[in-house]
Design an enzyme around this catalytic site. Sequence first.
Site, PDB file in Angstrom:
ATOM      1  N   LYS A 153     -46.947  25.821  83.979  1.00 43.40           N
ATOM      2  CA  LYS A 153     -46.672  27.115  84.215  1.00 43.40           C
ATOM      3  C   LYS A 153     -47.214  27.581  85.670  1.00 43.40           C
ATOM      4  O   LYS A 153     -46.863  28.299  86.547  1.00 43.40           O
ATOM      5  CB  LYS A 153     -47.324  28.265  83.117  1.00 43.40           C
ATOM      6  CG  LYS A 153     -46.554  28.184  81.875  1.00 43.40           C
ATOM      7  CD  LYS A 153     -47.090  28.762  80.728  1.00 43.40           C
ATOM      8  CE  LYS A 153     -46.298  28.648  79.407  1.00 43.40           C
ATOM      9  NZ  LYS A 153     -46.853  29.014  78.060  1.00 43.40           N
ATOM     10  N   GLN A 209     -52.298  31.599  75.862  1.00 40.48           N
ATOM     11  CA  GLN A 209     -51.760  30.496  75.507  1.00 40.48           C
ATOM     12  C   GLN A 209     -52.226  30.255  74.038  1.00 40.48           C
ATOM     13  O   GLN A 209     -53.230  30.216  73.592  1.00 40.48           O
ATOM     14  CB  GLN A 209     -52.201  29.342  76.257  1.00 40.48           C
ATOM     15  CG  GLN A 209     -51.395  27.919  75.678  1.00 40.48           C
ATOM     16  CD  GLN A 209     -49.898  27.934  76.167  1.00 40.48           C
ATOM     17  OE1 GLN A 209     -49.572  28.384  77.328  1.00 40.48           O
ATOM     18  NE2 GLN A 209     -49.217  27.421  75.412  1.00 40.48           N
ATOM     19  N   ASP A 256     -45.094  37.702  78.251  1.00 42.51           N
ATOM     20  CA  ASP A 256     -44.548  36.837  77.063  1.00 42.51           C
ATOM     21  C   ASP A 256     -44.040  37.753  76.226  1.00 42.51           C
ATOM     22  O   ASP A 256     -43.147  37.099  75.125  1.00 42.51           O
ATOM     23  CB  ASP A 256     -45.825  36.278  76.448  1.00 42.51           C
ATOM     24  CG  ASP A 256     -46.118  34.834  76.695  1.00 42.51           C
ATOM     25  OD1 ASP A 256     -45.176  34.147  77.017  1.00 42.51           O
ATOM     26  OD2 ASP A 256     -47.054  34.413  76.300  1.00 42.51           O
TER      27      ASP A 256
END
Length: 291
Positions: free
Chosen positions: A52, A96, A119
Amino acid sequence: MVILDGKKVSNDIKNEIKQQVDKMKGKGEKVPHLAAVIVGNDGASLTYVGSKVRACERVGFESTMVRMSNTTSEIELLDKIEELNQNDDIDGFIIQLPLPPQINTQKVLMAVDPSKDVDGFHPENFGKMALDMSTFIPATPFGILELLDRYGVETKGKHTVVIGRSHIVGRPMSILMGRKGFPGNSTVTLTHSHTKNITQITSQADIIISALGVPNFLKAEMVKDDVIIIDVGITRVPDDSSPKGYIITGDVDFTNVSKKASYITPVPGGVGPMTIAMLLKNTLLAREQRM
Ligand code: NAP
């Protein structure tokens, strides 16, 4: 049979994003800034976050990786999230997953400012998605929609079977495929570990989106001719002949299922790269909304 090439499409998307960032730079505007918080040393998580960050560099975003130890307490992580919420330089950030067991994942995800939740995991954004309102769509389902869109795969009136009901893939995917619009307007069946006679259901599907994480679960005898297959599964299977000691395997028996499919995503090179591209797209959106 057409391969839905997520690697190629994600590169196209990254190039489009880079052009927009170059324009922002040309006008002297601030470029998007994504932060990623990683707690612990899980190998797969570190690999994902590394990808990412590299993707951010490639399109000209700023990026920050926040590493915290495996013994981080819930309070410490919540404090870090508050700091990122308040930091005007950060447009969007991700936590994460998975988190270590001492931390309540739901509590953490709810602490993220919805306007920086690139997200799309915060209940406010999930609720907006379910109500067809403009919001951050979780990156993996967003990537699948984009792939179907760019290949012009018709979804209207089709029977879509989603395997797996996780909050990050299966559940949102089932909502999005059933919404009004394109891609969407499907009749959706959401299956999970308590589903009985799954073969009876998958063999009636026009589209199968598999997100369960069991290598080669979906076999050729479980699908009908011309089925459209989206394989979300990513499992590291030990393999001594590979330099890394493992190979990445999807949920679908690609060799045999691809012989019956009209469209299919490969693993790797299908949904995985799309997920990263759509995270970048959400970060760009977050920046634009803050201007
Ligand atoms: P998850 O949280 O691991 O949940 C798995 C889901 O599969 C659960 O809903 C479970 O049912 C269901 N399931 C398990 N065994 C089943 C069976 N025999 N028949 C039907 N359903 C079954 O799921 P996830 O986080 O969405 O991950 C799924 C896979 O996608 C993993 O391989 C993951 O690595 C991969 N993934 C890939 C990407 C990407 O970018 N490509 C992104 C995210 C995840 P219950 O709810 O009843 O337990």
